[in-house]
Design an enzyme around this catalytic site. Sequence first.
Site, PDB file in Angstrom:
ATOM      1  N   GLY A  74       0.832  -1.201   0.000  1.00 21.81           N
ATOM      2  CA  GLY A  74       0.000   0.000   0.000  1.00 21.81           C
ATOM      3  C   GLY A  74       0.862   1.245   0.000  1.00 21.81           C
ATOM      4  N   GLY A  78      -0.540   8.057   1.230  1.00 24.53           N
ATOM      5  CA  GLY A  78      -0.734   8.106   2.673  1.00 24.53           C
ATOM      6  C   GLY A  78       0.436   7.610   3.493  1.00 24.53           C
ATOM      7  N   ILE A  79       0.105   6.870   4.558  1.00 27.19           N
ATOM      8  CA  ILE A  79       1.120   6.404   5.501  1.00 27.19           C
ATOM      9  C   ILE A  79       2.133   5.495   4.815  1.00 27.19           C
ATOM     10  CG2 ILE A  79       1.503   5.028   7.582  1.00 27.19           C
ATOM     11  CD1 ILE A  79      -1.205   5.987   8.607  1.00 27.19           C
ATOM     12  N   GLY A  80       1.677   4.634   3.897  1.00 19.68           N
ATOM     13  CA  GLY A  80       2.586   3.707   3.231  1.00 19.68           C
ATOM     14  C   GLY A  80       3.686   4.410   2.469  1.00 19.68           C
ATOM     15  N   TYR A 218     -14.461  -3.016   9.788  1.00 24.31           N
ATOM     16  CA  TYR A 218     -13.131  -2.410   9.684  1.00 24.31           C
ATOM     17  C   TYR A 218     -12.387  -2.486  11.018  1.00 24.31           C
ATOM     18  CZ  TYR A 218      -9.522   1.177   9.270  1.00 24.31           C
ATOM     19  OH  TYR A 218      -8.321   1.851   9.288  1.00 24.31           O
ATOM     20  N   LYS A 222      -8.914  -4.628  12.090  1.00 23.02           N
ATOM     21  CA  LYS A 222      -7.726  -4.000  12.662  1.00 23.02           C
ATOM     22  C   LYS A 222      -7.393  -4.597  14.030  1.00 23.02           C
ATOM     23  CE  LYS A 222      -6.712  -1.190   9.326  1.00 23.02           C
ATOM     24  NZ  LYS A 222      -5.431  -1.299   8.602  1.00 23.02           N
TER      25      LYS A 222
END
Length: 330
Positions: A74, A78-80, A218, A222
């Site tokens: 990913g 974003g974060i990736g 979701y 997680k």
Amino acid sequence: MAAVDSFYLLYREIARSCNCYMEALALVGAWYTARKSITVICDFYSLIRLHFIPRLVSRADLIKQYGRWAVVSGATDGIGRAYAEELASRGLSIILISRNQDKLQMVAKDIADTYKVETEVIVADFSNGREIYDPIREALKDKDIGILVNNVGVFYPYPQYFTQVSEDKLWDIINVNIAAASLMVHIVLPGMVERKKGAVVTISSGSCCKPTPQLAAYSASKAYLDHFSRALQYEYASKGIFVQSLIPFYVATNMTSAGSFLHKCPWLVPSPKVYAHHAVSTLGISKRTTGYWSHSIQFLFAQYMPEWLWVWGANVLNRSLRKEALSCKA
């Protein structure tokens, strides 16, 4: 007057007999207060040790500590992407995995040009299930994989009640949020064990702290990632492998619209670049962390608050986010 004297004598006798119980209750109260105070002090000490002290010392040599290559799933947004860039800034070569080949090539070139490191790409759509993993396994064969970052994930379009979520979205959550991390670890972990070093970072979510209504599937996916990472740490720490469960709260990514009120609080909702810079500094230090100082404060509140209060707050926030998203679509 005799009645008053009798009552006074009775009160004295009752008070004398209850005195030992009152002292016992006072001791219990003092012990509970002291215990909670010590816990809070320890939590805030951990906050300072984890998020502020590492910034005052020299950065760890991640290549020497774990290995030359880092795999980030990913990785185009974003974060990736920010995490991949932060690792590249520390000299690691990066393997980027995502489903969009054009974006992968663009990000890989940008990282290579900016940080002067080697980059490779693997095109894979994790929502396709089991069939994609053999090509990934072949592409990673014979690579000195030092760090695996399980970042790929699927979010709801906006907070929704469970029956409003499409069946396709539910399968995506299972295939991407749960299966991808499990299979990627299964691919790279044997090499790490053989070399007796490596790190696995799995990005969970603050919604896993407690049951989160309007994000049921979701947040449950997680929670799986969090428990999976913690169990792996117990299994493989003795073999030289560091496994970290990263639990961010809101970060200003594509999952939150640019006009969202969440973006108006940068200290509470950091950019991916700021978040990744802090999160990478916790690698090798904390097995389970939010990765960012203000998120750690939010996590402490989440731990101490009763479940009903968490649920009430989640309902209020998610209703607001859903209303905001629907108004933007209109």
